[in-house]
Design a protein around this motif. Structure first.
Motif, PDB file in Angstrom:
ATOM      1  N   PHE A 171      -7.071 -16.187   7.221  1.00 31.67           N
ATOM      2  CA  PHE A 171      -6.095 -15.545   8.100  1.00 31.67           C
ATOM      3  C   PHE A 171      -5.193 -14.579   7.348  1.00 31.67           C
ATOM      4  O   PHE A 171      -4.640 -13.656   7.947  1.00 31.67           O
ATOM      5  N   THR A 172      -5.037 -14.773   6.049  1.00 28.55           N
ATOM      6  CA  THR A 172      -4.174 -13.871   5.291  1.00 28.55           C
ATOM      7  C   THR A 172      -4.716 -12.442   5.308  1.00 28.55           C
ATOM      8  O   THR A 172      -3.960 -11.500   5.060  1.00 28.55           O
ATOM      9  N   LEU A 185       4.682  -3.459   0.712  1.00 31.05           N
ATOM     10  CA  LEU A 185       4.782  -4.672   1.520  1.00 31.05           C
ATOM     11  C   LEU A 185       3.649  -5.642   1.191  1.00 31.05           C
ATOM     12  O   LEU A 185       3.851  -6.862   1.122  1.00 31.05           O
ATOM     13  N   GLU A 186       2.463  -5.085   0.954  1.00 28.29           N
ATOM     14  CA  GLU A 186       1.324  -5.922   0.574  1.00 28.29           C
ATOM     15  C   GLU A 186       1.578  -6.593  -0.769  1.00 28.29           C
ATOM     16  O   GLU A 186       1.274  -7.782  -0.957  1.00 28.29           O
ATOM     17  N   GLN A 242       3.850 -13.851  -3.162  1.00 31.22           N
ATOM     18  CA  GLN A 242       4.134 -15.180  -2.625  1.00 31.22           C
ATOM     19  C   GLN A 242       2.871 -15.988  -2.341  1.00 31.22           C
ATOM     20  O   GLN A 242       2.966 -17.204  -2.102  1.00 31.22           O
ATOM     21  N   THR A 243       1.720 -15.327  -2.350  1.00 31.66           N
ATOM     22  CA  THR A 243       0.495 -16.026  -1.975  1.00 31.66           C
ATOM     23  C   THR A 243      -0.501 -16.167  -3.122  1.00 31.66           C
ATOM     24  O   THR A 243      -1.073 -17.242  -3.334  1.00 31.66           O
ATOM     25  N   ASP A 247       5.110 -13.841 -13.991  1.00 34.59           N
ATOM     26  CA  ASP A 247       6.542 -13.581 -14.142  1.00 34.59           C
ATOM     27  C   ASP A 247       6.884 -12.267 -13.441  1.00 34.59           C
ATOM     28  O   ASP A 247       6.008 -11.534 -12.965  1.00 34.59           O
ATOM     29  N   LEU A 248       8.173 -11.969 -13.361  1.00 35.68           N
ATOM     30  CA  LEU A 248       8.618 -10.800 -12.601  1.00 35.68           C
ATOM     31  C   LEU A 248       8.048  -9.503 -13.178  1.00 35.68           C
ATOM     32  O   LEU A 248       7.699  -8.583 -12.425  1.00 35.68           O
TER      33      LEU A 248
END
Length: 228
Positions: A123-124, A163-164, A170-171, A177-178
């Motif tokens: 679904f992602t 946005l992607e 998060q997925t 790391d950042l």
């Protein structure tokens, strides 16, 4: 003394002015009629484009693993390069239809079609399609749905990525790391501009020159360029 600003010519004289060709158009042709007035041909075409991209997306989902693994071995965020092809449907949908929602709809249809044979992302895939399409839509919105040249395509491809990238943080990239995450977002954005934007623009021009977009502004632009 002449009473007008237009030079007079005698009956037997030959005008020194030679016929001139139509000057090249400056700027893009906007969608006909009301901007929000979707035609049946618009809906059919964006659905066809989305479906075609969906099949291509599914195929790329099978083929991308090897290049992604090679890039990961060099520097993991470079995998953003292999993500860029999945951003192209929104760019092409916007360039062809040129109406609000066309970029988003084309990307969402592509995501749905790519899910039909089954993908490991489940679904992602649809969530990604929505986010990518929204990014491309924002680009055309910022340009007032009035510019559809190479610059607009590059911008749409680039804005399809942020946005992607945030979603993937998060997925899929939760253990990075950042610094890695920011690098991935930057690479995906640049690759989106070049691959999705640049190749999407070339694909649209190719379809227009082949006569496949005769009912759309891109087709009219192609006809005018040949007439010059």
């Amino acid at each position: 003394m002449s009473t007008t600003n237009t030079p007079a010519t005698s009956a037997g004289s030959t005008s020194s002015t030679s016929p001139t060709s139509t000057p090249p158009r400056r700027g893009s042709i906007r969608a006909s009629g009301q901007l929000w007035g979707w035609r049946t041909v618009d809906l059919l075409t964006v659905s066809f484009l989305g479906a075609a991209f969906g099949v291509a997306y599914w195929a790329w989902g099978l083929a991308y693993t090897a290049p992604a693994a090679g890039l990961e071995a060099l520097f993991p965020p470079l995998q953003g390069i292999t993500g860029a092809p999945w951003l192209m449907a929104g760019v092409v949908g916007g360039l062809v239809i040129r109406r609000p929602g066309s970029a988003l709809l084309c990307e969402v249809v592509a995501a749905l079609v790519s899910m039909l044979p089954g993908t490991k992302w489940g679904f992602t895939t649809l969530v990604s399609g929505i986010l990518q399409g929204l990014g491309a839509e924002i680009a055309f919105l910022l340009l007032g749905y009035a510019a559809f040249g190479l610059g607009a395509a590059l911008l749409a491809g680039a804005l399809s990525a942020p946005l992607e990238a945030l979603y993937e943080w998060q997925t899929w990239w939760t253990d990075w790391d950042l610094g890695y995450k920011l690098a991935y977002a930057g690479i995906l954005t640049v690759a989106g501009a070049i691959i999705a934007g640049g190749l999407g623009w070339l694909l649209t021009r190719g379809l227009a020159r082949a006569g496949a977009l005769g009912a759309f502004p891109a087709g009219q632009e192609a006809r005018e360029s040949h007439a010059v």
